[in-house]
Enzyme design. Structure first.
Site, PDB file in Angstrom:
ATOM      1  N   SER A 152      51.025  39.249  42.404  1.00  0.00           N
ATOM      2  CA  SER A 152      49.697  39.845  42.314  1.00  0.00           C
ATOM      3  C   SER A 152      49.657  40.878  41.187  1.00  0.00           C
ATOM      4  O   SER A 152      49.993  40.568  40.055  1.00  0.00           O
ATOM      5  CB  SER A 152      49.306  40.451  43.669  1.00  0.00           C
ATOM      6  OG  SER A 152      47.927  40.734  43.715  1.00  0.00           O
TER       7      SER A 152
ATOM      8  N   ASP B 289      44.722  30.260  47.479  1.00  0.00           N
ATOM      9  CA  ASP B 289      44.594  31.686  47.178  1.00  0.00           C
ATOM     10  C   ASP B 289      43.115  32.083  47.160  1.00  0.00           C
ATOM     11  O   ASP B 289      42.343  31.601  46.326  1.00  0.00           O
ATOM     12  CB  ASP B 289      45.244  31.983  45.820  1.00  0.00           C
ATOM     13  CG  ASP B 289      45.418  33.474  45.565  1.00  0.00           C
ATOM     14  OD1 ASP B 289      44.627  34.264  46.097  1.00  0.00           O
ATOM     15  OD2 ASP B 289      46.355  33.840  44.832  1.00  0.00           O
TER      16      ASP B 289
ATOM     17  N   HIS C 109      47.567  33.921  49.069  1.00  0.00           N
ATOM     18  CA  HIS C 109      47.814  34.787  47.919  1.00  0.00           C
ATOM     19  C   HIS C 109      49.242  35.296  47.816  1.00  0.00           C
ATOM     20  O   HIS C 109      49.696  35.638  46.721  1.00  0.00           O
ATOM     21  CB  HIS C 109      46.855  35.978  47.980  1.00  0.00           C
ATOM     22  CG  HIS C 109      46.948  36.899  46.808  1.00  0.00           C
ATOM     23  ND1 HIS C 109      46.786  36.479  45.503  1.00  0.00           N
ATOM     24  CD2 HIS C 109      47.213  38.245  46.740  1.00  0.00           C
ATOM     25  CE1 HIS C 109      46.921  37.510  44.678  1.00  0.00           C
ATOM     26  NE2 HIS C 109      47.179  38.584  45.400  1.00  0.00           N
TER      27      HIS C 109
END
Length: 369
Positions: free
Chosen positions: A171, A293, A321
């Site tokens: 991320s 995601d 995610h």
């Protein structure tokens, strides 16, 4: 490739193997005093973790939390060392070390499921908390903007790791990794980017907020309802009870007294904006992405793949995610294969660190499916 349950024999066996050898480490502060890196003994938690850690039910989070310690890092923007939180490897080996970062406003506990599997694959594995997040001691709150986060990570690497890293960023951690690799190429061998949030233009309009509104927003950021909702978005398939427990894991570092100041400092500084740096990355890279995601579109995986000069991509079906939490066996295998690719094969056994008797070693391997 089929993902195994979090209660799979492989995960449970690995947890049992690594949860039984906890000990106290001693380290020196920069100014000559002797300090204690309060690593857990006999199943206890380090004293610097918030007491709420005892309420967490996830066995993998509990086991990894017991291994968190603080190491001294001397930085130019502080007179004293920052006692910086991380999980140190059990052993040292010839392959370049794998260094695991975490996502926005998170901690090394994000790697609770995948860390033992990566380590079990005979890789020297670090999990490092980014400055301003995680469990470092920020009693004198340093600046927590991009420049200070970058400098702190470099000094951590220079002081404790000392070899080119296979740097893993999930991320926003992918933005941290790209920024670091471009600025300190000598410190990075390869990059692994997971669900990479690298096209967001920093903290955007939030950087313009008056300070009192920034603090109000940050207080909301650590609230249980917001964190619970974020978990429901992040994972493709999660029970409500697990979601509540993982919410407690994810917000544990927010309970430290300097968290709000550090997060406001980051927010008002403008945050990471690395879109223009991506094409400057010369390192070999692996992109990992969950096909389901809901936070960072998987379409951006293809854009990132096209812009990185030397990258491979692997998309994981039925995954959200944070694949390293949701599908840890798959991610651990991808990391291990990528870390070893191109490395010289040597038959030396790994050197075990932090051993009680300094003689024991473990057989490290991940069975093929």
């Amino acid at each position: 490739m089929v993902a195994l349950s979090l209660q799979s024999p492989l995960l449970l066996e690995t947890r049992e193997k690594f949860s039984s050898r906890n000990l106290m480490h001693f380290g020196a502060y920069c100014k000559g005093g002797v300090g204690i890196n309060a690593v857990a003994i006999d199943g206890e938690f380090p004293s610097f973790l918030p007491k709420e850690v005892k309420e967490i039910e996830d066995p993998f989070a509990r086991t990894l939390a017991q291994r968190i310690q603080r190491l001294p890092v001397k930085v130019g923007f502080s007179e004293s060392c920052i006692m910086s939180s991380c999980v140190k490897p059990r052993f040292q080996c010839d392959t370049n070390p794998v260094v695991l970062l975490h996502s926005f406003d998170s901690s090394c506990l994000e790697w609770r499921c995948a860390y033992p599997l990566i380590e079990d694959a005979a890789l020297e594995t670090w999990a490092v908390d980014i400055l301003g997040w995680g469990f470092s001691d920020l009693e004198r709150v340093p600046p927590c903007n991009v420049a200070s986060k970058r400098h702190h990570l470099y000094q951590f690497w220079r002081t404790h790791i000392k070899r080119p890293m296979i740097l893993v960023g999930p991320s926003l951690g992918a933005a941290v990794a790209i920024d670091f690799a471009v600025n300190f190429p000598e410190a990075v061998d390869k990059l692994i980017l997971i669900g990479a949030s690298v096209y967001v233009e920093g903290t955007g309009i939030l950087s313009k907020l008056p300070k009192f509104l920034a603090y109000a927003g940050v207080s909301l950021l650590k609230s249980i309802p917001l964190r619970l909702y974020a978990n429901l978005l992040a994972f493709d398939d999660i029970t409500l009870s697990t979601c509540f427990d993982w919410t407690n894991v994810g917000r544990l570092h927010c309970l430290l007294p300097w968290w709000e100041d550090a997060t406001v400092n980051y927010m008002l500084s403008g945050g990471y904006n690395v879109a223009n740096q991506i094409k400057k990355v010369s390192n070999k890279a692996l992109i990992i992405w969950g096909e389901c995601d809901n936070i960072v579109s998987s379409k951006l995986a293809m854009r990132l793949h096209s812009e990185l000069p030397n990258a491979n991509i692997n998309q994981i079906p039925d995954c959200g995610h944070l694949p390293h939490v949701e599908k840890p066996e798959i991610v651990a295998r991808l990391i291990a294969d990528f870390a070893r690719s191109g490395a010289l094969k040597k038959e030396k056994e790994p050197i075990l660190l932090s051993s009680v008797d300094e003689k024991s070693t473990y057989p490290f391997s991940v069975p093929s499916k």
